[in-house]
Design an enzyme around this catalytic site. Sequence first.
Site, mmCIF file in Angstrom:
data_model
loop_
_atom_site.group_PDB
_atom_site.id
_atom_site.type_symbol
_atom_site.label_atom_id
_atom_site.label_comp_id
_atom_site.label_asym_id
_atom_site.label_seq_id
_atom_site.Cartn_x
_atom_site.Cartn_y
_atom_site.Cartn_z
ATOM 1 N N ARG A 134 -3.391 -6.318 -21.247
ATOM 2 C CA ARG A 134 -3.873 -5.641 -22.011
ATOM 3 C C ARG A 134 -2.661 -5.031 -23.153
ATOM 4 N NH1 ARG A 134 -7.606 -2.679 -21.893
ATOM 5 N NH2 ARG A 134 -8.486 -2.297 -22.886
ATOM 6 N N GLU A 163 1.697 -7.104 7.498
ATOM 7 C CA GLU A 163 2.435 -6.916 8.570
ATOM 8 C C GLU A 163 3.648 -6.350 7.886
ATOM 9 O OE1 GLU A 163 1.185 -9.863 8.215
ATOM 10 O OE2 GLU A 163 0.216 -10.039 10.862
ATOM 11 N N ASP A 196 -9.155 3.747 -24.016
ATOM 12 C CA ASP A 196 -9.957 3.748 -22.861
ATOM 13 C C ASP A 196 -9.455 4.614 -22.385
ATOM 14 O OD1 ASP A 196 -10.913 1.029 -23.604
ATOM 15 O OD2 ASP A 196 -9.420 0.266 -22.326
ATOM 16 N N PRO A 253 0.742 -0.810 -0.204
ATOM 17 C CA PRO A 253 -0.148 -0.079 0.066
ATOM 18 C C PRO A 253 0.613 0.839 0.488
ATOM 19 C CG PRO A 253 -0.118 -1.852 2.082
ATOM 20 C CD PRO A 253 0.520 -1.631 1.246
HETATM 21 N N1 ADE Z 1 -0.732 -5.093 -0.490
HETATM 22 C C1 ADE Z 1 -1.592 -4.415 0.831
HETATM 23 N N2 ADE Z 1 -2.942 -3.804 0.031
HETATM 24 C C2 ADE Z 1 -1.729 -3.346 -1.514
HETATM 25 C C3 ADE Z 1 -2.135 -2.407 -2.164
HETATM 26 N N3 ADE Z 1 -3.007 -1.152 -1.613
HETATM 27 N N4 ADE Z 1 -2.131 -2.323 -3.387
HETATM 28 C C4 ADE Z 1 -1.112 -3.427 -3.663
HETATM 29 N N5 ADE Z 1 -0.437 -4.806 -2.488
HETATM 30 C C5 ADE Z 1 -0.981 -3.943 -1.374
#
Ligand code: ADE
Length: 250
Positions: free
Chosen positions: A152, A114, A167, A87
């Site tokens: 794609r 984690e 697109d 994330p």
């Molecule tokens: N792992 C945990 N959350 C994620 C996300 N939003 N994008 C990519 N990998 C992740």
Amino acid sequence: MRFDIITIFPGMFGSVFSGGVVKKALEKGLIEVHVHDLRDFTHDKHKQVDDRPFGGSQGMVLKLEPIFAAVKEIKSREEVPVYLLSPQGRKFDFNFAEELARQPQIILICGRYEGVDERVTQHLVTGEISIGDYVLTGGEPAAIVVVDAVSRFIRNVVGKMESVINDSFLEGLLDFPQFTRPRDFRGMKVPEVLFSGDHKKIGFWRRKKSLEKTWLIRPDLLKSRKLSSEEKKTLEEIKIEKKGKKDDAD
Ligand code: ADE
């Protein structure tokens, strides 16, 4: 193009690529997807891939030795880019997918929520990829998204490259609505303009609907796009027509 995915849950990829466009691309040899079990790169009896964090906190952290070993073995050339799905990464979008599709091979490391030993991020990977501002339980679903969206852009994967290029996100607007038969379903009617046979009129209607949808749902996209004078005029019309609805949405 070749995708190598490193994961502690190889079973999660069991059937995801066994249908649709990606399946056909695999069958035709246009793409290859290789899933590697991180445990295969451990050297201890218990095949341990994670450990407690130094400094103490909740959960377990993915160890770095098996990840370094896996990447070393999978990399066919020094230049192969390696990405950690997390994330904290660069937001995955249309442009990022198109950039990745220019590579003959990419390695995707699926993190766990984690965390992964930070030295992987600092010293091993080319970058981190995030598919959105939310936290998944692991990088596996994100890796699936990346493989699908990047595929794609590979020549001959989608019937017409034109449809990929056209697109919505390349144009910076959301798609206009599409309809097919029946013309009337329980009183839900297809807009009359689509039967007019007037392609200019239909084109105008579709551009207007794209603008309207973008303004209502993703106004942020309009800020980063230069609008033509026709689009500016249309947007003003939409704002007057839809004033009540937008106020409700806000
Ligand atoms: N792992 C945990 N959350 C994620 C996300 N939003 N994008 C990519 N990998 C992740």
